[in-house]
Write a protein that holds these residues in place. Structure first.
Motif, PDB file in Angstrom:
ATOM      1  N   ARG A  84       0.823  -1.204   0.000  1.00 20.52           N
ATOM      2  CA  ARG A  84       0.000   0.000   0.000  1.00 20.52           C
ATOM      3  C   ARG A  84       0.861   1.258   0.000  1.00 20.52           C
ATOM      4  N   SER A  85       2.014   1.189   0.650  1.00 25.41           N
ATOM      5  CA  SER A  85       2.878   2.355   0.786  1.00 25.41           C
ATOM      6  C   SER A  85       4.150   2.321  -0.050  1.00 25.41           C
ATOM      7  N   TYR A  86       4.367   1.252  -0.829  1.00 24.67           N
ATOM      8  CA  TYR A  86       5.625   1.138  -1.576  1.00 24.67           C
ATOM      9  C   TYR A  86       5.438   0.594  -2.988  1.00 24.67           C
ATOM     10  N   ALA A  87       6.268   1.112  -3.875  1.00 29.08           N
ATOM     11  CA  ALA A  87       6.471   0.543  -5.203  1.00 29.08           C
ATOM     12  C   ALA A  87       7.982   0.510  -5.401  1.00 29.08           C
ATOM     13  N   VAL A  88       8.465  -0.457  -6.159  1.00 29.98           N
ATOM     14  CA  VAL A  88       9.912  -0.591  -6.338  1.00 29.98           C
ATOM     15  C   VAL A  88      10.278  -0.602  -7.817  1.00 29.98           C
ATOM     16  N   GLY A  89      11.479  -0.113  -8.100  1.00 25.89           N
ATOM     17  CA  GLY A  89      12.016  -0.158  -9.451  1.00 25.89           C
ATOM     18  C   GLY A  89      12.470  -1.576  -9.751  1.00 25.89           C
ATOM     19  N   ILE A  90      11.938  -2.162 -10.785  1.00 26.69           N
ATOM     20  CA  ILE A  90      12.212  -3.560 -11.118  1.00 26.69           C
ATOM     21  C   ILE A  90      13.706  -3.808 -11.289  1.00 26.69           C
ATOM     22  N   VAL A  97      12.756 -12.039  -0.081  1.00 29.32           N
ATOM     23  CA  VAL A  97      13.026 -12.906   1.064  1.00 29.32           C
ATOM     24  C   VAL A  97      11.995 -12.628   2.157  1.00 29.32           C
ATOM     25  N   ASP A  98      11.380 -13.680   2.668  1.00 28.29           N
ATOM     26  CA  ASP A  98      10.466 -13.564   3.809  1.00 28.29           C
ATOM     27  C   ASP A  98       9.441 -12.442   3.653  1.00 28.29           C
ATOM     28  N   VAL A 112       6.239  -6.611   1.332  1.00 32.25           N
ATOM     29  CA  VAL A 112       5.243  -6.946   0.320  1.00 32.25           C
ATOM     30  C   VAL A 112       3.930  -7.136   1.055  1.00 32.25           C
ATOM     31  N   GLY A 113       2.937  -6.332   0.714  1.00 32.16           N
ATOM     32  CA  GLY A 113       1.632  -6.420   1.369  1.00 32.16           C
ATOM     33  C   GLY A 113       0.892  -7.684   0.981  1.00 32.16           C
ATOM     34  N   ARG A 114       0.031  -8.156   1.882  1.00 31.12           N
ATOM     35  CA  ARG A 114      -0.744  -9.378   1.631  1.00 31.12           C
ATOM     36  C   ARG A 114      -1.500  -9.308   0.308  1.00 31.12           C
ATOM     37  N   SER A 115      -2.147  -8.172   0.055  1.00 30.32           N
ATOM     38  CA  SER A 115      -2.963  -8.068  -1.154  1.00 30.32           C
ATOM     39  C   SER A 115      -2.129  -7.964  -2.425  1.00 30.32           C
ATOM     40  N   TYR A 116      -0.819  -7.783  -2.298  1.00 24.12           N
ATOM     41  CA  TYR A 116       0.063  -7.667  -3.465  1.00 24.12           C
ATOM     42  C   TYR A 116       0.858  -8.943  -3.731  1.00 24.12           C
ATOM     43  N   LYS A 117       0.808  -9.912  -2.821  1.00 25.50           N
ATOM     44  CA  LYS A 117       1.637 -11.122  -2.962  1.00 25.50           C
ATOM     45  C   LYS A 117       1.305 -11.912  -4.218  1.00 25.50           C
ATOM     46  N   ALA A 118       0.031 -12.115  -4.509  1.00 22.47           N
ATOM     47  CA  ALA A 118      -0.356 -12.881  -5.698  1.00 22.47           C
ATOM     48  C   ALA A 118       0.092 -12.163  -6.963  1.00 22.47           C
TER      49      ALA A 118
END
Length: 132
Positions: A84-90, A97-98, A112-118
């Motif tokens: 919800r609070s982060y996006a990362v440069g690929i 990890v974890d 990594v948020g729960r809703s973003y894991k899939a």
């Protein structure tokens, strides 16, 4: 960091004629200077209430925008939302990890948020299949 403005920029055919590839945006700094930000230089984006902190390989910027509107304005081949609070440069992902994305160079771990894991799993499965 002083606030900056992320300028809307649509790459044109003229950019290609000048050797550009359209893989950048400009920001207007508080001094009035316009600075080119390459999408591939984006390390991560962090939500901070009504602002986002854009961290690049060379500098950090505070931009008045919501996380959703800002990340949605970036090409998905360069930046992926992981929380919800982060996006990362690929390009800057070292490993996952974890339930965290570890970024190259800093060893910073972004959750990594729960809703973003899939979505992350699907994204990386697709990415890996391109290089097999």
């Amino acid at each position: 960091n002083p606030q900056v403005e992320f300028l809307n920029y649509e790459p044109s055919l003229a950019d290609s004629d000048r050797g550009g590839d359209g893989n950048f945006r400009f920001i207007r700094e508080s001094s009035g200077a316009q600075t080119k930000i390459m999408y591939s230089d984006i390390v991560f984006v962090e939500a901070q209430e009504n602002y986002v902190r854009l961290v690049t390989t060379s500098k950090s910027y505070i931009i008045h925008a919501t996380m959703s509107s800002f990340v949605d304005s970036l090409p998905e081949e360069y930046v992926v939302r992981v929380h919800r609070s982060y996006a990362v440069g690929i390009k800057h992902i070292k490993n996952i990890v974890d339930g965290s994305v570890v970024l190259e160079g800093s060893d910073m771990a972004v959750p990594v948020g729960r809703s973003y894991k899939a979505k992350m799993k699907e994204f990386f499965d697709e990415l890996c299949s391109k290089y097999q």
